[in-house]
Scaffold this motif. Structure first.
Motif, mmCIF file in Angstrom:
data_model
loop_
_atom_site.group_PDB
_atom_site.id
_atom_site.type_symbol
_atom_site.label_atom_id
_atom_site.label_comp_id
_atom_site.label_asym_id
_atom_site.label_seq_id
_atom_site.Cartn_x
_atom_site.Cartn_y
_atom_site.Cartn_z
ATOM 1 N N GLN A 141 32.586 37.813 18.380
ATOM 2 C CA GLN A 141 33.763 37.602 18.808
ATOM 3 C C GLN A 141 34.917 37.334 18.727
ATOM 4 O OE1 GLN A 141 34.004 39.058 22.876
ATOM 5 N NE2 GLN A 141 32.039 39.316 22.691
ATOM 6 N N LEU A 142 34.893 36.232 18.197
ATOM 7 C CA LEU A 142 35.927 34.578 17.006
ATOM 8 C C LEU A 142 36.922 35.985 16.721
ATOM 9 C CD1 LEU A 142 34.284 32.205 15.184
ATOM 10 C CD2 LEU A 142 35.489 32.239 17.219
ATOM 11 N N ALA A 143 36.409 37.092 16.117
ATOM 12 C CA ALA A 143 37.077 37.994 15.700
ATOM 13 C C ALA A 143 38.395 38.431 16.488
ATOM 14 C CB ALA A 143 37.318 38.858 14.987
ATOM 15 N N ARG A 144 38.247 38.440 17.263
ATOM 16 C CA ARG A 144 39.663 38.401 18.215
ATOM 17 C C ARG A 144 40.346 37.562 17.738
ATOM 18 N NH1 ARG A 144 36.595 40.540 24.060
ATOM 19 N NH2 ARG A 144 36.043 42.265 23.484
ATOM 20 N N LEU A 145 40.447 36.257 17.367
ATOM 21 C CA LEU A 145 41.287 35.340 17.441
ATOM 22 C C LEU A 145 41.628 35.453 16.204
ATOM 23 C CD1 LEU A 145 39.360 32.730 19.688
ATOM 24 C CD2 LEU A 145 41.284 33.394 20.318
ATOM 25 N N ASP A 146 41.010 36.582 15.536
ATOM 26 C CA ASP A 146 42.250 36.263 14.225
ATOM 27 C C ASP A 146 43.865 35.374 13.869
ATOM 28 O OD1 ASP A 146 43.234 38.743 15.144
ATOM 29 O OD2 ASP A 146 42.785 39.930 13.376
ATOM 30 N N GLY A 147 44.441 35.815 15.288
ATOM 31 C CA GLY A 147 46.133 35.469 15.364
ATOM 32 C C GLY A 147 45.919 34.277 15.245
ATOM 33 N N ASP A 148 45.232 33.443 16.865
ATOM 34 C CA ASP A 148 45.233 32.307 16.085
ATOM 35 C C ASP A 148 44.205 31.584 15.824
ATOM 36 O OD1 ASP A 148 45.975 29.622 17.838
ATOM 37 O OD2 ASP A 148 45.654 30.540 19.229
ATOM 38 N N ARG A 149 44.143 30.917 14.654
ATOM 39 C CA ARG A 149 42.654 29.879 13.486
ATOM 40 C C ARG A 149 42.722 28.774 14.148
ATOM 41 N NH1 ARG A 149 40.769 31.310 8.381
ATOM 42 N NH2 ARG A 149 38.935 30.069 8.033
ATOM 43 N N ALA A 150 43.343 28.162 14.210
ATOM 44 C CA ALA A 150 43.499 27.043 14.777
ATOM 45 C C ALA A 150 42.296 27.146 16.476
ATOM 46 C CB ALA A 150 43.962 26.031 15.325
ATOM 47 N N ALA A 151 42.431 28.184 17.514
ATOM 48 C CA ALA A 151 42.124 28.420 18.557
ATOM 49 C C ALA A 151 40.426 28.672 18.254
ATOM 50 C CB ALA A 151 43.176 29.307 19.415
ATOM 51 N N ALA A 152 39.948 29.769 17.057
ATOM 52 C CA ALA A 152 38.615 29.501 16.420
ATOM 53 C C ALA A 152 38.093 28.768 16.528
ATOM 54 C CB ALA A 152 39.647 30.893 15.883
ATOM 55 N N VAL B 33 24.995 23.221 21.103
ATOM 56 C CA VAL B 33 24.130 24.534 20.696
ATOM 57 C C VAL B 33 24.345 24.587 18.947
ATOM 58 C CG1 VAL B 33 25.297 27.456 20.280
ATOM 59 C CG2 VAL B 33 25.267 26.653 22.197
ATOM 60 N N ASP B 34 23.776 24.583 18.372
ATOM 61 C CA ASP B 34 23.588 24.954 16.810
ATOM 62 C C ASP B 34 22.777 25.893 16.115
ATOM 63 O OD1 ASP B 34 20.657 24.145 17.573
ATOM 64 O OD2 ASP B 34 20.181 21.978 16.574
ATOM 65 N N HIS B 35 22.517 26.876 16.692
ATOM 66 C CA HIS B 35 22.058 28.479 15.962
ATOM 67 C C HIS B 35 23.773 29.159 15.920
ATOM 68 C CE1 HIS B 35 19.686 32.284 16.718
ATOM 69 N NE2 HIS B 35 20.326 32.337 15.316
ATOM 70 N N PHE B 36 24.217 29.692 14.654
ATOM 71 C CA PHE B 36 25.600 30.325 15.109
ATOM 72 C C PHE B 36 24.658 31.608 14.383
ATOM 73 C CE2 PHE B 36 27.038 26.364 15.777
ATOM 74 C CZ PHE B 36 28.683 26.265 16.563
ATOM 75 N N ASP B 37 25.231 32.556 14.532
ATOM 76 C CA ASP B 37 25.242 34.290 14.578
ATOM 77 C C ASP B 37 26.217 35.022 13.930
ATOM 78 O OD1 ASP B 37 22.637 36.483 14.138
ATOM 79 O OD2 ASP B 37 24.301 37.974 14.264
ATOM 80 N N THR B 38 26.019 34.652 12.431
ATOM 81 C CA THR B 38 27.473 35.686 11.419
ATOM 82 C C THR B 38 27.452 36.995 11.166
ATOM 83 O OG1 THR B 38 29.673 35.400 10.792
ATOM 84 C CG2 THR B 38 27.265 33.978 10.016
ATOM 85 N N ALA B 39 28.551 37.272 10.477
ATOM 86 C CA ALA B 39 28.294 38.442 9.451
ATOM 87 C C ALA B 39 29.583 38.749 8.628
ATOM 88 C CB ALA B 39 27.880 39.752 9.831
ATOM 89 N N ALA B 40 29.445 39.364 6.935
ATOM 90 C CA ALA B 40 31.023 38.874 6.924
ATOM 91 C C ALA B 40 31.636 40.085 7.203
ATOM 92 C CB ALA B 40 29.748 38.751 5.155
ATOM 93 N N PHE B 41 31.062 40.931 7.635
ATOM 94 C CA PHE B 41 31.730 41.734 8.348
ATOM 95 C C PHE B 41 32.364 42.016 9.337
ATOM 96 C CE2 PHE B 41 26.758 43.142 8.107
ATOM 97 C CZ PHE B 41 26.864 43.637 10.330
ATOM 98 N N LEU C 89 15.847 34.220 21.744
ATOM 99 C CA LEU C 89 16.447 33.022 20.877
ATOM 100 C C LEU C 89 17.985 33.358 21.623
ATOM 101 C CD1 LEU C 89 15.881 31.784 17.829
ATOM 102 C CD2 LEU C 89 15.209 29.825 20.051
ATOM 103 N N LEU C 90 19.050 33.274 22.331
ATOM 104 C CA LEU C 90 20.135 33.913 22.875
ATOM 105 C C LEU C 90 21.352 33.458 22.297
ATOM 106 C CD1 LEU C 90 20.014 33.796 26.383
ATOM 107 C CD2 LEU C 90 18.832 35.316 25.265
ATOM 108 N N ILE C 91 22.366 34.390 21.723
ATOM 109 C CA ILE C 91 23.168 35.114 21.166
ATOM 110 C C ILE C 91 24.534 35.240 21.133
ATOM 111 C CG2 ILE C 91 22.185 33.890 18.887
ATOM 112 C CD1 ILE C 91 23.078 37.086 17.888
ATOM 113 N N PRO C 92 24.456 35.134 22.761
ATOM 114 C CA PRO C 92 26.020 35.833 23.415
ATOM 115 C C PRO C 92 27.075 35.296 23.300
ATOM 116 C CG PRO C 92 25.195 33.459 24.410
ATOM 117 C CD PRO C 92 23.908 34.058 23.616
ATOM 118 N N GLY C 93 27.846 36.249 22.765
ATOM 119 C CA GLY C 93 28.761 35.826 21.715
ATOM 120 C C GLY C 93 30.469 35.995 23.275
ATOM 121 N N THR C 94 31.394 35.121 22.968
ATOM 122 C CA THR C 94 32.546 35.806 22.970
ATOM 123 C C THR C 94 33.955 34.930 23.004
ATOM 124 O OG1 THR C 94 34.228 34.431 25.690
ATOM 125 C CG2 THR C 94 31.942 32.947 24.713
ATOM 126 N N ALA C 95 34.820 35.031 23.086
ATOM 127 C CA ALA C 95 36.328 34.331 22.376
ATOM 128 C C ALA C 95 36.649 33.545 23.175
ATOM 129 C CB ALA C 95 37.002 35.132 21.996
#
Length: 319
Positions: A44-55, A67-75, A276-282
């Motif tokens: 959901q960080l992609a929702r902040l693509d207009g404000d990179r600093a906020a991301a 938190v030290d476990h991050f889940d991502t993907a190139a897509f 292990l949980l990886i809830p996402g939010t922006a």
């Protein structure tokens, strides 16, 4: 992020991250790493693509919350999300960044991604992730299959045998480009076939209301394989019930002075020690709430009431 992979996180008994913050949800195991049981799904960080600093600020707050476990993907965001993680995370954070292969962006398509299951596509995706994240070794790569759960189904040249896929991923592991291999959207039969190759985690759809994979979860728990559910609170997609709308969840939340989302996440942590949980939010407020769910205690009576809720998996499929 540094151009080199951070050092392994502290020993399994450690309840603090490399920064000294208490691990959100306590410590859990992801392959040979110790991570916070409440992680962060970065999609959901992609929702902040207009404000990179906020991301970037949001990711820094994730670290501060233990938190030290991050889940991502190139897509995710067509590379935007990986770029934000590279900028925001520091070597001293000791972050374990798990990524996934098996799909790629589909610009202009009716669905935002398409399968990329062929061995050469998996290798290419690993190289893309290495470059975008600024790493010379990926801590964990999840192969997103299309065997079960919601989502796309392989057709044509995207119907690829498991052995061929594992061959390229284990070769990349032997080459030192990845540390560990995980699987996503897989059946129990596929997992059993893959287990001898050394599987660190499984990412399948699973929640209080969607427990069709209970036998697969038990297999993972017995084998020391992390269970990392997606749609942990259901989904906004049509056909999926929402955990936060379940009367028993709402009643428990009111009794505990918590939110229904926190109860749904806490139930998962209580249900099995390998979750292990990886809830996402922006949203910064939702981020704080998700992290706090790791400290929510559920008494035996509440757990019994939640356990008795009927499982009713969703039927929505993409594509």
């Amino acid at each position: 992020m540094s151009s080199t992979t951070p050092s392994p996180t502290p020993a399994p008994s450690s309840d603090r991250t490399a920064t000294g913050a208490p691990r959100a949800g306590g410590p859990g195991r992801l392959g040979d790493r110790t991570v916070s049981r409440v992680g962060y799904g970065a999609m959901q960080l992609a929702r902040l693509d207009g404000d990179r600093a906020a991301a970037v600020r949001l990711v820094r707050r994730v670290v501060e919350l233990g938190v030290d476990h991050f889940d991502t993907a190139a897509f995710y965001g067509d590379g935007f999300v990986n770029g934000v993680l590279r900028e925001a995370l520091r070597p001293e954070d000791g972050a374990v960044v798990a990524t996934k292969v098996g799909a790629e962006p589909n610009p202009g398509g009716a669905v935002h991604l398409r399968l990329a299951q062929r061995p050469e596509q998996l290798r290419a995706s690993v190289e893309v992730n290495l470059r975008e994240l600024g790493l010379d070794r990926l801590p964990l790569v999840n192969l997103r299959r299309a065997d079960t759960g919601p989502g796309l189904r392989a057709e044509g040249d995207q119907v690829v045998g498991l052995d061929d896929q594992l061959a390229v991923l284990t070769a990349l592991r032997d080459e030192g480009k990845i540390d560990a291999v995980g699987l996503g959207s897989v059946s129990l039969d596929v997992l059993r076939r893959a287990a001898p190759a050394g599987i660190a985690c499984v990412q399948n759809e699973y929640s209080l209301l969607s427990r069709a994979d209970e036998e697969t979860l038990r297999f993972c728990a017995a084998g020391g394989i992390a269970w990392v559910p997606f749609f942990p609170l259901g989904s906004a997609f049509p056909g999926f019930p929402k955990v936060t709308d379940e009367p028993a969840v709402r009643a428990a939340a009111e009794s505990l002075g918590a939110t229904p989302a926190q109860v749904g996440l806490a139930w998962l942590l209580h249900h099995s020690p390998n979750v292990l949980l990886i809830p996402g939010t922006a949203d910064p407020d939702h981020l704080e709430s998700n992290a706090a769910a790791g400290a929510l205690a559920l008494d035996p009576a509440t757990l019994a009431t939640l356990d008795a809720v009927r499982s009713r998996p969703g039927e929505f499929e993409l594509g």
